[in-house]
Design a protein around this motif. Structure first.
Motif, PDB file in Angstrom:
ATOM      1  N   SER A  58       7.787   9.006 -29.216  1.00  0.00           N
ATOM      2  CA  SER A  58       7.647   7.637 -29.704  1.00  0.00           C
ATOM      3  C   SER A  58       7.445   6.711 -28.514  1.00  0.00           C
ATOM      4  CB  SER A  58       8.892   7.219 -30.484  1.00  0.00           C
ATOM      5  OG  SER A  58      10.018   7.103 -29.614  1.00  0.00           O
ATOM      6  N   GLU A  59       6.961   5.515 -28.780  1.00  0.00           N
ATOM      7  CA  GLU A  59       6.766   4.549 -27.692  1.00  0.00           C
ATOM      8  C   GLU A  59       8.086   4.250 -26.990  1.00  0.00           C
ATOM      9  OE1 GLU A  59       5.061  -0.011 -26.938  1.00  0.00           O
ATOM     10  OE2 GLU A  59       4.926   0.927 -28.930  1.00  0.00           O
ATOM     11  N   HIS A  63       2.039  10.485 -19.143  1.00  0.00           N
ATOM     12  CA  HIS A  63       2.476   9.102 -19.294  1.00  0.00           C
ATOM     13  C   HIS A  63       1.291   8.177 -19.570  1.00  0.00           C
ATOM     14  CE1 HIS A  63       6.432  10.171 -17.624  1.00  0.00           C
ATOM     15  NE2 HIS A  63       5.785  10.835 -16.686  1.00  0.00           N
ATOM     16  N   THR A  64       1.465   7.239 -20.489  1.00  0.00           N
ATOM     17  CA  THR A  64       0.428   6.226 -20.704  1.00  0.00           C
ATOM     18  C   THR A  64       0.450   5.184 -19.592  1.00  0.00           C
ATOM     19  OG1 THR A  64       1.927   4.946 -22.119  1.00  0.00           O
ATOM     20  CG2 THR A  64       0.462   6.527 -23.206  1.00  0.00           C
ATOM     21  N   THR A  96      -2.287   8.970 -24.698  1.00  0.00           N
ATOM     22  CA  THR A  96      -1.131   9.181 -25.560  1.00  0.00           C
ATOM     23  C   THR A  96      -0.006   9.808 -24.743  1.00  0.00           C
ATOM     24  OG1 THR A  96      -2.576   9.557 -27.466  1.00  0.00           O
ATOM     25  CG2 THR A  96      -0.290  10.274 -27.679  1.00  0.00           C
ATOM     26  N   ALA A  97       1.200   9.312 -24.914  1.00  0.00           N
ATOM     27  CA  ALA A  97       2.357   9.906 -24.234  1.00  0.00           C
ATOM     28  C   ALA A  97       2.720  11.222 -24.907  1.00  0.00           C
ATOM     29  CB  ALA A  97       3.538   8.945 -24.283  1.00  0.00           C
ATOM     30  N   SER A 120       9.106   7.381 -24.807  1.00  0.00           N
ATOM     31  CA  SER A 120       8.264   7.554 -23.625  1.00  0.00           C
ATOM     32  C   SER A 120       8.582   6.484 -22.575  1.00  0.00           C
ATOM     33  CB  SER A 120       6.781   7.522 -24.002  1.00  0.00           C
ATOM     34  OG  SER A 120       6.402   6.262 -24.514  1.00  0.00           O
ATOM     35  N   THR A 121       8.879   5.266 -23.030  1.00  0.00           N
ATOM     36  CA  THR A 121       9.257   4.203 -22.091  1.00  0.00           C
ATOM     37  C   THR A 121      10.593   4.506 -21.433  1.00  0.00           C
ATOM     38  OG1 THR A 121       8.052   2.548 -23.386  1.00  0.00           O
ATOM     39  CG2 THR A 121       9.739   1.733 -21.883  1.00  0.00           C
TER      40      THR A 121
END
Length: 264
Positions: free
Chosen positions: A207-208, A173-174, A145-146, A211-212
């Motif tokens: 959130s995805e 980081h994932t 999980t990020a 994190s990206t």
């Protein structure tokens, strides 16, 4: 939080005088307090060697049902307001900024933070000279999980309104390391503390999309090496010619005695 990681990217083509965006927008929604803060600045340029505060903007946050206006604090470019419904998990929050007849919007999804667990805290606590040494890596890769972390000595606290304070965040980081063929030199922070000391541990959900964004941003800053490509602009989630990322984050904080973390 972390939207202070903003910079003027170099364009591969075009005039060096060209600034690729009109505004920088920092801040977001957090669950730690209902008082929320957004900072808006104009970027530095060849004619202006520092970012300048943006006043007289119209700023609001939508919690899924209501638009909550944010008011500027003393011509600082910082806008603040109370969002009572700040824990709408798995829902989107939307920022709207209107300035100079231009409209900028951004939406992020609020995810619940995983509880702080002693079996995984991104720090190594060891005995040293009658006290403890805390080593905190800035980046950890390949996690399930990020997450974003902040570990501070007792007496030091985090608050969202301190945009100019350089808080030493760390990140789980994932994604894997950005260049497996050229391993990174690990960036770490070290604290030397007394046996009786405590630490304040903050943990933030990401959130995805956020994190990206952070991972891409670090490729242009922390992980830029001799073999890297020419820097580019890292686009956030704000529409139009605005830089930054409006985020929604759930926050947990615990105070822990160092002796309970030693050897973890």
């Amino acid at each position: 939080m972390v939207t202070a990681f903003l910079f003027i990217g170099c364009k591969k083509e075009g005039s060096v005088n060209e600034i690729p965006y009109d505004l920088t927008i920092e801040g977001g929604i957090n669950t730690y307090t209902t008082q929320q803060f957004i900072r808006i600045t104009k970027p530095a340029s060849l004619d202006r060697d520092h970012a300048s505060a943006v006043s007289n903007a119209t700023v609001s946050i939508n919690d899924g049902q209501h638009d909550i206006p944010l008011k500027e604090i003393s011509s600082s470019g910082v806008y603040s307001g109370v969002v009572m419904q700040n824990k709408n998990f798995f829902k989107g929050y939307t920022l709207t900024v209107i300035y100079n007849n231009k409209k900028y919007t951004a939406t992020d999804t609020l995810l619940p933070v995983l509880p702080i667990d002693s079996t995984y805290i991104p720090a190594v606590v060891t005995n040293r000279n009658g006290g403890y040494r805390v080593t905190i890596p800035k980046h950890t890769f390949g996690t399930s999980t990020a997450q974003q972390w902040l570990i501070l000595a007792t007496g030091k606290t985090w608050t969202e309104s301190k945009f100019d304070e350089n808080f030493p965040f760390s990140y789980s980081h994932t994604f894997g390391t950005p260049d497996a063929l050229h391993p990174l030199t690990q960036q770490s922070r070290v604290l030397d503390l007394a046996i009786s000391d405590h630490v304040n541990i903050y943990k933030f959900s990401l959130s995805e999309a956020y994190s990206t964004y952070l991972y891409n941003l670090f490729q242009e800053t922390d992980w830029k090496g001799l073999l890297s490509s020419v820097p580019g602009n890292v686009k956030g989630n704000i529409s139009g010619k605005a830089s930054g990322f409006f985020y929604a984050t759930d926050v947990e904080m615990q105070e822990r005695p160092l002796k309970t973390l030693a050897g973890k």
